[in-house]
Design a protein around this motif. Structure first.
Motif, PDB file in Angstrom:
ATOM      1  N   GLU A 286       0.845  -1.193   0.000  1.00 26.03           N
ATOM      2  CA  GLU A 286       0.000   0.000   0.000  1.00 26.03           C
ATOM      3  C   GLU A 286       0.874   1.235   0.000  1.00 26.03           C
ATOM      4  OE1 GLU A 286      -3.173   0.399   2.814  1.00 26.03           O
ATOM      5  OE2 GLU A 286      -3.746  -1.696   2.479  1.00 26.03           O
ATOM      6  N   LEU A 287       0.803   1.983  -1.072  1.00 21.03           N
ATOM      7  CA  LEU A 287       1.647   3.157  -1.183  1.00 21.03           C
ATOM      8  C   LEU A 287       0.823   4.425  -1.027  1.00 21.03           C
ATOM      9  CD1 LEU A 287       3.956   2.079  -4.114  1.00 21.03           C
ATOM     10  CD2 LEU A 287       4.431   2.078  -1.675  1.00 21.03           C
ATOM     11  N   PRO A 288       1.425   5.452  -0.441  1.00 26.57           N
ATOM     12  CA  PRO A 288       0.690   6.709  -0.270  1.00 26.57           C
ATOM     13  C   PRO A 288       0.336   7.384  -1.590  1.00 26.57           C
ATOM     14  CG  PRO A 288       2.985   6.941   0.419  1.00 26.57           C
ATOM     15  CD  PRO A 288       2.756   5.492   0.156  1.00 26.57           C
ATOM     16  N   TYR A 289       0.922   6.912  -2.702  1.00 23.64           N
ATOM     17  CA  TYR A 289       0.622   7.537  -4.002  1.00 23.64           C
ATOM     18  C   TYR A 289      -0.735   7.114  -4.538  1.00 23.64           C
ATOM     19  CZ  TYR A 289       5.707   7.291  -3.678  1.00 23.64           C
ATOM     20  OH  TYR A 289       6.997   7.331  -3.241  1.00 23.64           O
ATOM     21  N   ASN A 290      -1.219   5.972  -4.034  1.00 26.13           N
ATOM     22  CA  ASN A 290      -2.434   5.421  -4.628  1.00 26.13           C
ATOM     23  C   ASN A 290      -3.673   6.125  -4.093  1.00 26.13           C
ATOM     24  OD1 ASN A 290      -0.680   3.638  -5.794  1.00 26.13           O
ATOM     25  ND2 ASN A 290      -1.034   2.031  -4.264  1.00 26.13           N
ATOM     26  N   GLN A 291      -4.564   6.457  -5.014  1.00 27.89           N
ATOM     27  CA  GLN A 291      -5.815   7.053  -4.588  1.00 27.89           C
ATOM     28  C   GLN A 291      -6.637   5.989  -3.869  1.00 27.89           C
ATOM     29  OE1 GLN A 291      -8.461   8.282  -7.748  1.00 27.89           O
ATOM     30  NE2 GLN A 291      -8.935  10.166  -6.621  1.00 27.89           N
ATOM     31  N   PRO A 292      -7.160   6.303  -2.670  1.00 27.86           N
ATOM     32  CA  PRO A 292      -7.973   5.308  -1.972  1.00 27.86           C
ATOM     33  C   PRO A 292      -9.265   5.029  -2.749  1.00 27.86           C
ATOM     34  CG  PRO A 292      -7.558   7.251  -0.586  1.00 27.86           C
ATOM     35  CD  PRO A 292      -7.063   7.573  -1.940  1.00 27.86           C
ATOM     36  N   VAL A 293      -9.844   3.859  -2.497  1.00 28.10           N
ATOM     37  CA  VAL A 293     -11.128   3.551  -3.132  1.00 28.10           C
ATOM     38  C   VAL A 293     -12.219   4.181  -2.282  1.00 28.10           C
ATOM     39  CG1 VAL A 293     -12.598   1.705  -3.980  1.00 28.10           C
ATOM     40  CG2 VAL A 293     -10.110   1.388  -3.881  1.00 28.10           C
ATOM     41  N   TYR A 294     -12.959   5.095  -2.888  1.00 31.41           N
ATOM     42  CA  TYR A 294     -14.008   5.785  -2.129  1.00 31.41           C
ATOM     43  C   TYR A 294     -15.314   5.017  -2.236  1.00 31.41           C
ATOM     44  CZ  TYR A 294     -10.614   9.552  -2.310  1.00 31.41           C
ATOM     45  OH  TYR A 294      -9.460  10.284  -2.197  1.00 31.41           O
ATOM     46  N   GLY A 295     -16.084   5.045  -1.133  1.00 36.63           N
ATOM     47  CA  GLY A 295     -17.386   4.373  -1.133  1.00 36.63           C
ATOM     48  C   GLY A 295     -18.371   5.083  -2.049  1.00 36.63           C
ATOM     49  N   GLU A 296     -19.434   4.391  -2.348  1.00 34.82           N
ATOM     50  CA  GLU A 296     -20.465   4.958  -3.233  1.00 34.82           C
ATOM     51  C   GLU A 296     -21.023   6.255  -2.647  1.00 34.82           C
ATOM     52  OE1 GLU A 296     -23.471   3.538  -6.467  1.00 34.82           O
ATOM     53  OE2 GLU A 296     -21.767   2.459  -5.660  1.00 34.82           O
ATOM     54  N   GLY A 297     -21.088   7.292  -3.464  1.00 31.72           N
ATOM     55  CA  GLY A 297     -21.643   8.575  -3.024  1.00 31.72           C
ATOM     56  C   GLY A 297     -20.750   9.326  -2.060  1.00 31.72           C
ATOM     57  N   LYS A 298     -19.553   8.777  -1.838  1.00 30.64           N
ATOM     58  CA  LYS A 298     -18.636   9.472  -0.918  1.00 30.64           C
ATOM     59  C   LYS A 298     -17.486  10.081  -1.715  1.00 30.64           C
ATOM     60  CE  LYS A 298     -18.015   8.974   3.729  1.00 30.64           C
ATOM     61  NZ  LYS A 298     -17.100   8.610   4.790  1.00 30.64           N
ATOM     62  N   ASP A 299     -17.799  11.129  -2.442  1.00 27.14           N
ATOM     63  CA  ASP A 299     -16.727  11.749  -3.225  1.00 27.14           C
ATOM     64  C   ASP A 299     -15.783  12.511  -2.304  1.00 27.14           C
ATOM     65  OD1 ASP A 299     -17.517  10.798  -5.627  1.00 27.14           O
ATOM     66  OD2 ASP A 299     -18.855  12.488  -6.058  1.00 27.14           O
ATOM     67  N   PRO A 300     -14.502  12.477  -2.629  1.00 25.91           N
ATOM     68  CA  PRO A 300     -13.545  13.169  -1.771  1.00 25.91           C
ATOM     69  C   PRO A 300     -13.654  14.688  -1.915  1.00 25.91           C
ATOM     70  CG  PRO A 300     -12.453  12.336  -3.712  1.00 25.91           C
ATOM     71  CD  PRO A 300     -13.862  11.842  -3.776  1.00 25.91           C
ATOM     72  N   THR A 301     -13.299  15.398  -0.856  1.00 26.05           N
ATOM     73  CA  THR A 301     -13.192  16.849  -0.931  1.00 26.05           C
ATOM     74  C   THR A 301     -11.836  17.173  -1.527  1.00 26.05           C
ATOM     75  OG1 THR A 301     -14.405  16.909   1.120  1.00 26.05           O
ATOM     76  CG2 THR A 301     -13.340  18.964   0.435  1.00 26.05           C
ATOM     77  N   ILE A 302     -11.856  17.940  -2.607  1.00 25.46           N
ATOM     78  CA  ILE A 302     -10.576  18.284  -3.220  1.00 25.46           C
ATOM     79  C   ILE A 302     -10.160  19.670  -2.767  1.00 25.46           C
ATOM     80  CG2 ILE A 302      -9.424  18.788  -5.396  1.00 25.46           C
ATOM     81  CD1 ILE A 302     -11.114  16.425  -6.526  1.00 25.46           C
ATOM     82  N   VAL A 303      -8.985  19.753  -2.181  1.00 19.87           N
ATOM     83  CA  VAL A 303      -8.499  21.019  -1.647  1.00 19.87           C
ATOM     84  C   VAL A 303      -7.280  21.448  -2.461  1.00 19.87           C
ATOM     85  CG1 VAL A 303      -7.669  22.215   0.409  1.00 19.87           C
ATOM     86  CG2 VAL A 303      -9.203  20.257   0.636  1.00 19.87           C
ATOM     87  N   ASP A 304      -7.385  22.609  -3.067  1.00 22.53           N
ATOM     88  CA  ASP A 304      -6.231  23.122  -3.805  1.00 22.53           C
ATOM     89  C   ASP A 304      -5.331  23.893  -2.859  1.00 22.53           C
ATOM     90  OD1 ASP A 304      -6.849  22.187  -6.406  1.00 22.53           O
ATOM     91  OD2 ASP A 304      -8.483  23.661  -6.479  1.00 22.53           O
TER      92      ASP A 304
END
Lengths: 494, 191, 174
Positions: free
Chosen positions: C66-84
């Motif tokens: 498990e590498l920190p580069y990999n995007q986690p698998v998000y649950g259904e309807g649980k979109d990640p908050t993207i912070v710029d």
């Protein structure tokens, strides 16, 4: 070895070797002072302006690597000249260029307040937020370039000499022995193998370094010319990682050369030894990407390779070099003195220093330890207890075989103090890293101050021990060439 | 036999120079950036090299008096070629007549000097110059490929990129040559 | 915590190496023929070398799962908050600084000028995650906070004289 050269010539040559070592050792001692000041400032004992702190940081990193590499090149040259024909002129030229480069770097840092740290990560030299100007940046970068030219000339010469004697750099690494075309008894001696390795990696490092230095110079002179910052980072770390690593591979030559003389046991190249050195050559060239594990835009395979090959790079030293040193000393009846003691300690320093390095090269660990003080913890152990101890071992060895100077109880105390002090300094860095203290921070939060203060105080003891080493070496220089008996007497050390 | 070959080299140098002076050829080579830097300029250096085979022979003592170890000539060669690697100079050669003239004079002259210097230079000097050009070509490739802006007025950004890749190709070739030179057996030559 | 594991593992191995070197020094005064020693310890080395290679292989494979580069698998309807996030000399620009416990967050980190480092510290000043903030590139960090509190972002790449003052707080609430 002395049958080819007369004593006068040898004396003159040792004079130049001594110059390399004394310059290197004195610069290292002065850099320790900057290190102590930085730790005391972080520990809250000393009030240092941010500008001064980062100037010290820049000069400490640049100066330590430069001086240690310079002195280590002197060690390598001293032993390699017994096997191949080296150019004395080039050796002198490197000394001259080194001094010019050092002066330029010092003026750039202290007179023009240049403080990019040794990494000079593009585009920091040009974008300092008005902390330093073009002149300071140019003095530093051109000074580094001048230093690089000197070293490059030196390694071109060692490469030329090795190719002339052994046919090719591949044969210098003993590839014909590995492939079975040549018998093990005709294998190139460890000194030649190590020198070949260093020649290959450092010519590569210096070429990459020249490219990235000139690139920064262009950008400083005319900021309209921009470059890719990721490629710049790759080249910078390729240069820095390889060049810094090469120091211990030059220094280890002294261990290969003197432990057999002290123990009366041979330390010869065999097939496994040669394979280990070829592995070291390849891995040293490739593993710099472990400095970029936190750049997730890098191709993933390069980062995974960075971890895997960093692990693999531990194998040659753990299985071959350190093991060899242990075997040659084990039940040998060795007579311990300053040179043999420091040589053995240096192998210990190298081996323990590998441990935190491998731990940090693990991507998941690096995620929370990169750019914390864990990293200086690793390399202070590896360099201070490893590489620099090798240089001091050589200084005591040279004094022993080239003069009648005796060591005193003071030297022995210095050895113990030095060892304990550098373990303390490295240890406090590791502790700081484990509690997430970032590296390269001018001031610390109170909870981070304790280890830094401890390290600063330990550093003072380390400095004092180093001064005793240097005093002994200066005493030797004054009575140089007074050795009785034949000019290179193996019996004397046995 | 050797003498004949020498005079041939002088002749072929002059002919090549003449060919490069033909307006049609000159314009064609200068119309494309990569041809300009990687064909025309090296050919002008070659002109000097060919002429040098004869000239240095006839005036050897004159050359030896100031270029006895080959270092002054090499330094001049490095400085002039570095000047011609600066992006703006190619541009100026097209728009300013005396820069164009300087190009047609300076490059053959340093070609000649290179011929005289190279054979005098020791192997360390040669290796150093080689590595110097290796990193210079690499750097220039980087600059031309990576530059987001159009550096020249007369050439488009796309042309800069092609030149960059050309330079990168040369760098790659130089690396390969170096690797084979140090890893293949040189013992025969040493004897 | 990973830091503690790394520290203890390092200590154990460093201690082991110290003991080995110490034992050899203690035994160095005795004098024996080299040939039998070589024979015995070369044999031991084959075993030790093989063990080490196998050990390294296992650890490599284990730690690379498990590498920190990999995007986690998000649950259904649980979109990640993207912070710029944009770093600059000497501060941070965040598109938002208030988050909820359990909310999957992706920090998209870049820089306006030089190289910076983006390190997330919890209230006990433990480093939780980091990435480099580079001009022209965007590095991503995937985080989900388990505990409410004030977290600090510290600069972790030397970027100039006020490098150590580049601190930004973010709030995580229940």
């Amino acid at each position: 070895m002395s049958s080819l050269v007369n004593k006068g010539e040898l004396k003159q040559r040792n004079g130049q070797i001594a110059s390399y070592l004394i310059i290197g050792a004195v610069v290292i001692a002065v850099m320790m002072v900057f290190g102590i000041l930085m730790l005391l400032a972080q520990g809250g004992m000393l009030n240092l302006s941010a500008a001064n702190f980062y100037q010290f940081l820049t000069i400490h990193g640049t100066g330590m690597i430069g001086a240690a590499a310079f002195a280590a090149a002197g060690v390598m040259w001293y032993f390699l000249r017994d096997y191949v024909q080296l150019s004395k002129k080039i050796f002198t030229w490197n000394l001259v260029l080194f001094l010019i480069g050092v002066v330029m770097v010092i003026i750039g840092v202290f007179s023009f307040e240049y403080a990019s740290s040794w990494t000079f990560l593009y585009p920091l030299p040009a974008l300092s937020a008005n902390a330093w100007g073009t002149v300071g940046a140019l003095l530093y970068l051109v000074g580094m370039l001048v230093l690089g030219v000197g070293f490059l000339l030196l390694y071109i010469d060692t490469g030329r000499a090795i190719i002339k004697k052994y046919g090719s750099l591949g044969k210098g690494l003993g590839w014909d022995v590995i492939s079975g075309k040549k018998a093990e008894k005709d294998a190139p001696p460890p000194t030649v193998v190590a020198s070949t390795m260093v020649t290959i990696v450092n010519v590569t490092a210096l070429t990459a370094g020249a490219t990235v230095l000139i690139m920064n110079i262009i950008n400083v002179v005319n900021p309209a010319f921009t470059f890719d910052p990721l490629l710049a980072k790759n080249l910078t770390y390729a240069f820095g990682h390889i060049f810094a690593n090469s120091i211990i591979y030059m220094g280890v030559i002294v261990v290969y050369e003197i432990l057999p003389r002290y123990t009366n046991r041979p330390w010869k190249s065999n097939r496994i030894f040669l394979i280990a050195w070829t592995m070291s050559t390849t891995f040293t060239l490739l593993i710099y990407t472990h400095h970029m594990l936190m750049d997730s835009v890098m191709p993933k395979w390069m980062l995974i390779m960075g971890q895997a090959l960093s692990y693999a790079n531990g194998l040659p030293v753990l299985v071959i070099t350190a093991y060899g040193a242990l075997m040659i000393v084990y039940k040998s009846g060795i007579k311990w003195d300053m040179a043999s003691g420091l040589a053995f300690i240096s192998m210990f320093g190298w081996t323990v220093g590998v441990v935190p390095a491998i731990v940090d090269a693990t991507i998941v660990v690096n995620h929370v330890m990169h750019n914390t003080k864990w990293v200086p913890g690793h390399f202070h152990m590896y360099m201070g207890l490893g590489a620099v101890a090798m240089l001091f071992a050589f200084m005591y060895y040279l004094a022993k075989v080239d003069s009648n100077l005796e060591t005193t109880i003071l030297d022995k105390i210095a050895l113990i103090v030095y060892t304990l002090a550098i373990i303390s300094v490295s240890g406090q860095f590791l502790v700081s890293g484990a509690i997430s203290t970032p590296r390269r921070w001018a001031t610390h939060f109170p909870e981070w101050m304790g280890p830094a203060l401890f390290g600063g105080i330990a550093g003072v003891f380390m400095f004092l021990a180093t001064v005793i080493f240097i005093v002994h070496f200066i005493s030797y220089i004054q009575v140089r060439g007074t050795s009785t008996g034949s000019d290179f007497d193996d019996k004397k050390v046995a | 036999m050797i003498k004949k070959w020498r005079s041939n080299s002088l002749l072929s140098g002059l002919i090549l120079f003449g060919v490069l002076l033909i307006p049609f050829i000159r314009q064609f080579l200068e119309s494309v950036m990569v041809l300009h830097m990687l064909v025309q300029l090296p050919l002008l250096v070659l002109v000097g090299w060919l002429i040098g085979i004869t000239i240095t022979r006839n005036f050897q003592s004159h050359f030896d008096s100031w270029n006895s170890n080959g270092i002054p000539g090499t330094l001049l060669f490095v400085m002039i070629t570095m000047y011609w690697m600066i992006p703006r100079t190619l541009d100026e050669a097209l728009s300013i007549w005396y820069i164009e003239l300087f190009k047609y004079v300076s490059l053959p002259v340093i070609g000649l000097l290179l011929y005289d210097s190279w054979k005098k230079l020791q192997s360390i000097g040669k290796s150093f110059i080689y590595l110097n050009y290796l990193s210079m070509f690499g750097l220039m490739a980087w600059l031309y490929i990576d530059s987001p802006i159009q550096i020249c007025n007369n050439y488009l950004a796309a042309e800069q990129k092609i030149l960059g890749w050309g330079l990168l190709g040369i760098t790659a070739f130089m690396v390969l040559y170096l690797v084979q030179a140090v890893f293949t057996d040189q013992t025969e030559e040493a004897i | 915590m990973i830091q503690t594991v790394a520290w203890i593992v390092s200590l154990i191995f460093m201690l082991f190496i110290t003991i080995v070197f110490g034992v050899v020094v203690l035994k160095s005064k005795e004098k024996r023929d080299y040939d039998p020693i070589k024979k015995k310890w070369y044999k031991a080395r084959s075993f030790y070398g093989t063990t080490l290679v196998v050990f390294f292989l296992v650890i490599t494979i284990y730690t690379l799962r498990e590498l920190p580069y990999n995007q986690p698998v998000y649950g259904e309807g649980k979109d990640p908050t993207i912070v710029d996030v944009e770093a600059l000399q000497f501060g941070w620009n965040f598109s938002e600084t208030e988050f909820k416990v359990g909310e999957p967050i992706e920090f998209h980190v870049t820089s306006a000028d030089v190289n910076h480092g983006f390190g997330i510290y919890d209230e006990d000043r433990n480093l939780l995650a980091q990435t480099q903030a580079m001009p022209e590139y965007t590095n991503k960090v995937y985080v989900t906070f388990d505990e409410p509190g004030t977290y600090d972002i510290l600069c972790l790449e030397y970027c100039g004289l006020a490098h150590h003052l580049m601190i930004q707080s973010i709030e995580v609430t229940e």
